[in-house]
Design a protein around this motif. Structure first.
Motif, PDB file in Angstrom:
ATOM      1  N   ARG A 139       0.844  -1.193   0.000  1.00  0.00           N
ATOM      2  CA  ARG A 139       0.000   0.000   0.000  1.00  0.00           C
ATOM      3  C   ARG A 139       0.879   1.243   0.000  1.00  0.00           C
ATOM      4  NH1 ARG A 139      -5.330   0.598   1.683  1.00  0.00           N
ATOM      5  NH2 ARG A 139      -4.898   2.813   1.486  1.00  0.00           N
ATOM      6  N   CYS A 315      -9.577   2.556  -2.009  1.00  0.00           N
ATOM      7  CA  CYS A 315      -8.392   2.602  -2.862  1.00  0.00           C
ATOM      8  C   CYS A 315      -8.736   3.209  -4.222  1.00  0.00           C
ATOM      9  CB  CYS A 315      -7.830   1.190  -3.053  1.00  0.00           C
ATOM     10  SG  CYS A 315      -7.069   0.512  -1.566  1.00  0.00           S
ATOM     11  N   TRP A 324     -12.045  -1.504  -3.979  1.00  0.00           N
ATOM     12  CA  TRP A 324     -11.317  -2.180  -2.899  1.00  0.00           C
ATOM     13  C   TRP A 324     -11.316  -1.232  -1.700  1.00  0.00           C
ATOM     14  CZ3 TRP A 324     -10.279  -6.930  -1.872  1.00  0.00           C
ATOM     15  CH2 TRP A 324      -9.173  -7.359  -1.161  1.00  0.00           C
ATOM     16  N   ASP A 326     -10.819  -0.310   2.310  1.00  0.00           N
ATOM     17  CA  ASP A 326      -9.944  -0.610   3.447  1.00  0.00           C
ATOM     18  C   ASP A 326     -10.682  -0.358   4.763  1.00  0.00           C
ATOM     19  OD1 ASP A 326      -7.935  -0.824   5.324  1.00  0.00           O
ATOM     20  OD2 ASP A 326      -6.635   0.703   4.422  1.00  0.00           O
ATOM     21  N   GLY A 352     -12.244  -9.602   1.664  1.00  0.00           N
ATOM     22  CA  GLY A 352     -10.906  -9.541   1.079  1.00  0.00           C
ATOM     23  C   GLY A 352     -10.078 -10.783   1.302  1.00  0.00           C
ATOM     24  N   GLY A 360      -5.763  -9.518   2.349  1.00  0.00           N
ATOM     25  CA  GLY A 360      -7.131  -9.006   2.257  1.00  0.00           C
ATOM     26  C   GLY A 360      -7.899  -9.009   3.556  1.00  0.00           C
ATOM     27  N   TYR A 363     -10.133  -5.817   4.083  1.00  0.00           N
ATOM     28  CA  TYR A 363     -10.662  -5.182   2.877  1.00  0.00           C
ATOM     29  C   TYR A 363     -11.968  -5.834   2.431  1.00  0.00           C
ATOM     30  CZ  TYR A 363      -6.155  -2.857   2.291  1.00  0.00           C
ATOM     31  OH  TYR A 363      -5.031  -2.083   2.479  1.00  0.00           O
ATOM     32  N   ARG A 365     -14.268  -6.215  -1.233  1.00  0.00           N
ATOM     33  CA  ARG A 365     -14.343  -5.972  -2.668  1.00  0.00           C
ATOM     34  C   ARG A 365     -15.792  -5.695  -3.032  1.00  0.00           C
ATOM     35  NH1 ARG A 365     -13.297  -9.985  -7.787  1.00  0.00           N
ATOM     36  NH2 ARG A 365     -15.500 -10.408  -7.355  1.00  0.00           N
TER      37      ARG A 365
END
Length: 392
Positions: A139, A315, A324, A326, A352, A360, A363, A365
């Protein structure tokens, strides 16, 4: 004025849709598996109707016009000059990954991937008898960069024979630059590592970014790679099952072709052949409008999180329609958040952890390929469940 209506609501529940019918509870808004809620391009629908009217659906021959459509599309849209003899076809990109791995690797060898990454990479590698080797992405601000020192150390492992690249990257949203791709290949060639590039998301690119085909970077990339592609993601025709494998190395291409036949994924759907040609010959205007609609969905999501759930950091989306998000600044893990949202908000995201247990873990998706009305309704539900976890 827009020519195509991406706000049209298409009822998909009850149509044997994995995305909509997998959630058994009524009222769930599914924003997980990577297909879109939009009707495909009108040019594809018209071509399929004409084929349907013929009424006979036997084994299909793949004509020269199929190859010509691919060659002209990638030349026109991506400045990639593909040779006719370099193209193979199969039923999907995941079968293509498995066939390429079987052609290149021996059981027990290692395949390098950049996590977090598409979950089928893990299963395809393991099903080929190989070992998953991770080069975790790093990241940096609201995006990801490659740890090239780690990348080279993993390529230098004598058991590493393949680097499985995701370009654009699912789920990190990166559209890799020409310099990044060339550097990856330089390292791979130094250590005799072949590159398999999954480029199925190449047509979904946000304003300000340009997709670079791996094999078009330079001659070395072309000679060291196997590129996998399909119009199925961009034109929402995954169920028609068609994909291409592009490999300039004649001996390697022969081995892949053999793997396609051994694994019985050499016969394709006649509708897939027709749809690919319609997409590549006539679908460009529709695709351009689609990308703008998805970008506006991304901006809608970003504004909502900033205003209502500021501890969720989104992101930067350069490519794909998969956001994505966080959660590391909240009190929830990805698995916890996914379950709470499904059970309490009736919104289905992907955890994630599907894309790497560690990479992941914090996270979500989020599939943005839906109507804006669906997106806004889902976000209202998400806020009602996650707001209590935003406190310090």
């Amino acid at each position: 004025m827009n020519k195509f209506n991406f706000d049209e609501k298409v009822v998909r529940r009850g149509t044997n849709s994995i995305k909509w019918d997998e959630p058994k509870e009524d009222g769930v808004l599914p924003m997980w598996v990577a297909d879109m809620d939009f009707k495909t391009a009108p040019c594809i629908l018209e071509a399929l109707k004409q084929r349907l009217d013929h009424g006979v659906f036997g084994y299909t021959y793949v004509p020269d016009s199929f190859y010509e459509a691919i060659i002209h599309w990638f030349s026109r849209r991506h400045q990639w000059q593909i040779q006719r003899e370099d193209i193979l076809y199969t039923s999907g990109v995941v079968p293509a990954i498995s066939c390429a791995l079987k052609a290149i690797t021996m059981p027990g060898e290692k395949v390098l991937i950049q996590t977090p990454v598409y979950n089928c990479f893990f299963s395809s590698i393991r099903n080929s008898g190989c070992e998953v080797l991770e080069n975790p992405l790093c990241r940096q601000g609201d995006s990801y960069v490659i740890d090239f020192e780690d990348f080279e150390s993993k390529c230098a492992d004598e058991k590493t024979t393949v680097f499985l690249l995701c370009n654009p990257h699912n789920p990190a949203g990166r559209v890799w630059t020409k310099d990044e791709l060339q550097r990856m290949n330089d390292i791979c060639m130094k250590h005799n590592v072949k590159v398999i590039a999954d480029e199925i998301h190449c047509e979904i690119v946000m304003p300000g970014y340009t997709f670079q085909p791996f094999a078009a970077v330079n001659e070395a990339c072309c000679n060291n790679s196997v590129v996998l592609n399909s119009p199925t993601k961009a034109f929402n025709i995954a169920g028609l099952q068609i994909a291409t494998i592009i490999c300039h190395d004649a001996e390697l291409r022969r081995r892949i072709d053999r793997a396609i036949n051994i694994n019985e994924v050499c016969d394709v759907n006649p509708f897939g052949v027709i749809a690919l040609q319609a997409a590549y010959n006539q679908g460009e205007e529709w695709l351009d409008e689609l990308n703008l609609y998805i970008h506006e969905n991304y901006l809608t999501l970003k504004r909502f999180f900033n205003e209502h759930l500021p501890k969720i950091k989104l992101c930067r989306l350069e490519g794909t329609y998969l956001a994505w998000a966080d959660l590391s600044h909240t009190a929830l893990t990805a698995d916890e958040a996914t379950q709470k949202l499904l059970n309490q908000a009736k919104v289905m995201f992907n955890s994630g952890t599907m894309y790497g247990q560690q990479a992941g873990a914090h996270y979500l998706r989020i599939n943005l390929a839906c109507t804006r009305e669906t997106l806004i309704e889902a976000l209202k539900r998400v806020e009602s469940v996650l707001l209590p976890y935003m406190a310090d």
